[in-house]
Write a protein that holds these residues in place. Structure first.
Motif, PDB file in Angstrom:
ATOM      1  N   GLY A  40      -6.437  20.515 -22.100  1.00  0.00           N
ATOM      2  CA  GLY A  40      -5.484  21.005 -21.492  1.00  0.00           C
ATOM      3  C   GLY A  40      -4.998  20.298 -20.459  1.00  0.00           C
ATOM      4  N   GLN A  41      -6.113  19.565 -19.769  1.00  0.00           N
ATOM      5  CA  GLN A  41      -5.710  18.739 -18.506  1.00  0.00           C
ATOM      6  C   GLN A  41      -4.820  17.691 -18.987  1.00  0.00           C
ATOM      7  N   GLU A  42      -5.379  17.090 -20.298  1.00  0.00           N
ATOM      8  CA  GLU A  42      -4.724  15.998 -20.776  1.00  0.00           C
ATOM      9  C   GLU A  42      -3.394  16.248 -21.131  1.00  0.00           C
ATOM     10  N   ILE A  43      -3.179  17.304 -21.850  1.00  0.00           N
ATOM     11  CA  ILE A  43      -1.851  17.838 -22.267  1.00  0.00           C
ATOM     12  C   ILE A  43      -0.952  17.848 -20.839  1.00  0.00           C
ATOM     13  N   GLN A  44      -1.549  18.391 -19.805  1.00  0.00           N
ATOM     14  CA  GLN A  44      -0.598  18.708 -18.327  1.00  0.00           C
ATOM     15  C   GLN A  44      -0.369  17.203 -17.772  1.00  0.00           C
ATOM     16  N   SER A  45      -1.318  16.470 -17.983  1.00  0.00           N
ATOM     17  CA  SER A  45      -1.154  14.905 -17.431  1.00  0.00           C
ATOM     18  C   SER A  45       0.137  14.409 -18.320  1.00  0.00           C
ATOM     19  N   LEU A  46      -0.002  14.355 -19.763  1.00  0.00           N
ATOM     20  CA  LEU A  46       1.002  13.974 -20.544  1.00  0.00           C
ATOM     21  C   LEU A  46       2.315  14.135 -20.047  1.00  0.00           C
ATOM     22  N   ILE A  67       3.958   9.792 -26.577  1.00  0.00           N
ATOM     23  CA  ILE A  67       3.230  10.755 -25.708  1.00  0.00           C
ATOM     24  C   ILE A  67       3.462  12.325 -26.479  1.00  0.00           C
ATOM     25  N   ARG A  68       4.798  12.428 -26.998  1.00  0.00           N
ATOM     26  CA  ARG A  68       4.895  13.601 -27.595  1.00  0.00           C
ATOM     27  C   ARG A  68       4.107  13.772 -28.987  1.00  0.00           C
ATOM     28  N   PHE A  69       3.674  12.653 -29.517  1.00  0.00           N
ATOM     29  CA  PHE A  69       2.946  12.750 -30.731  1.00  0.00           C
ATOM     30  C   PHE A  69       1.418  12.831 -30.222  1.00  0.00           C
ATOM     31  N   ARG A  70       0.968  12.234 -29.148  1.00  0.00           N
ATOM     32  CA  ARG A  70      -0.326  12.623 -28.487  1.00  0.00           C
ATOM     33  C   ARG A  70      -0.326  14.151 -28.315  1.00  0.00           C
ATOM     34  N   ILE A  71       0.594  14.742 -27.634  1.00  0.00           N
ATOM     35  CA  ILE A  71       0.610  16.300 -27.198  1.00  0.00           C
ATOM     36  C   ILE A  71       0.381  17.168 -28.510  1.00  0.00           C
ATOM     37  N   ILE A  72       1.223  16.648 -29.722  1.00  0.00           N
ATOM     38  CA  ILE A  72       0.926  17.405 -30.801  1.00  0.00           C
ATOM     39  C   ILE A  72      -0.402  17.449 -31.426  1.00  0.00           C
ATOM     40  N   LYS A  73      -1.094  16.261 -31.356  1.00  0.00           N
ATOM     41  CA  LYS A  73      -2.429  15.917 -31.834  1.00  0.00           C
ATOM     42  C   LYS A  73      -3.315  16.922 -30.989  1.00  0.00           C
ATOM     43  N   LEU A  74      -3.011  16.683 -29.836  1.00  0.00           N
ATOM     44  CA  LEU A  74      -4.171  17.618 -28.899  1.00  0.00           C
ATOM     45  C   LEU A  74      -3.869  19.086 -29.040  1.00  0.00           C
ATOM     46  N   PRO A  90      -5.826  25.096 -18.424  1.00  0.00           N
ATOM     47  CA  PRO A  90      -5.764  23.849 -17.636  1.00  0.00           C
ATOM     48  C   PRO A  90      -7.297  23.283 -17.212  1.00  0.00           C
ATOM     49  N   SER A  91      -8.200  24.300 -17.562  1.00  0.00           N
ATOM     50  CA  SER A  91      -9.646  23.801 -17.413  1.00  0.00           C
ATOM     51  C   SER A  91     -10.103  22.954 -18.229  1.00  0.00           C
ATOM     52  N   CYS A  92      -9.867  23.173 -19.402  1.00  0.00           N
ATOM     53  CA  CYS A  92     -10.518  22.295 -20.352  1.00  0.00           C
ATOM     54  C   CYS A  92     -10.012  20.942 -20.478  1.00  0.00           C
TER      55      CYS A  92
END
Length: 114
Positions: free
Chosen positions: A42-48, A9-16, A37-39
């Motif tokens: 940003g939404q995926e990062i918040q979810s992760l 999950i952390r790696f995915r956040i870094i890629k995002l 948080p609107s894009c």
């Protein structure tokens, strides 16, 4: 959740975060990065982040409940009781009771060594 899952999950956040590098809404302050948080990114990062337990502070704030005058008076009248019993009677945590007693002591409402 396993350590390996958290790592992924952390790696995915870094890629995002790399994907939104040029976004006008991305802000970096000291070691914190804020994204829009609107894009979708940003939404995926918040979810992760929530999956990693990043919403604990929000949950604490939502569970916070102000002390009523009646609760404070009950506490002052029953300082002889055990803290755990006070917590049970008032529907609060042991830590909350200790903090409120310290607060009342600072405000000068408790003078003894209870």
């Amino acid at each position: 959740m396993t350590r390996e899952e958290k790592k992924m999950i952390r790696f995915r956040i870094i890629k995002l975060l790399d994907q939104c590098e040029g976004c006008q809404y991305r802000q970096k302050v000291h070691s914190s990065i804020n994204v829009c948080p609107s894009c979708p990114i940003g939404q995926e990062i918040q979810s992760l982040g929530k999956k990693l337990g990043g919403c604990r502070r929000i949950e604490q704030m939502e569970s916070y409940r102000r002390w009523t005058t009646q609760e404070e008076q009950f506490l002052l009248r029953n300082l002889h009781m055990k803290r755990r019993d006070l917590a049970e009677k008032l529907g609060r945590s042991y830590k909350s009771i200790k903090k409120k007693i310290n607060d009342l002591r600072k405000r000068g409402l408790i003078h003894d060594a209870s």
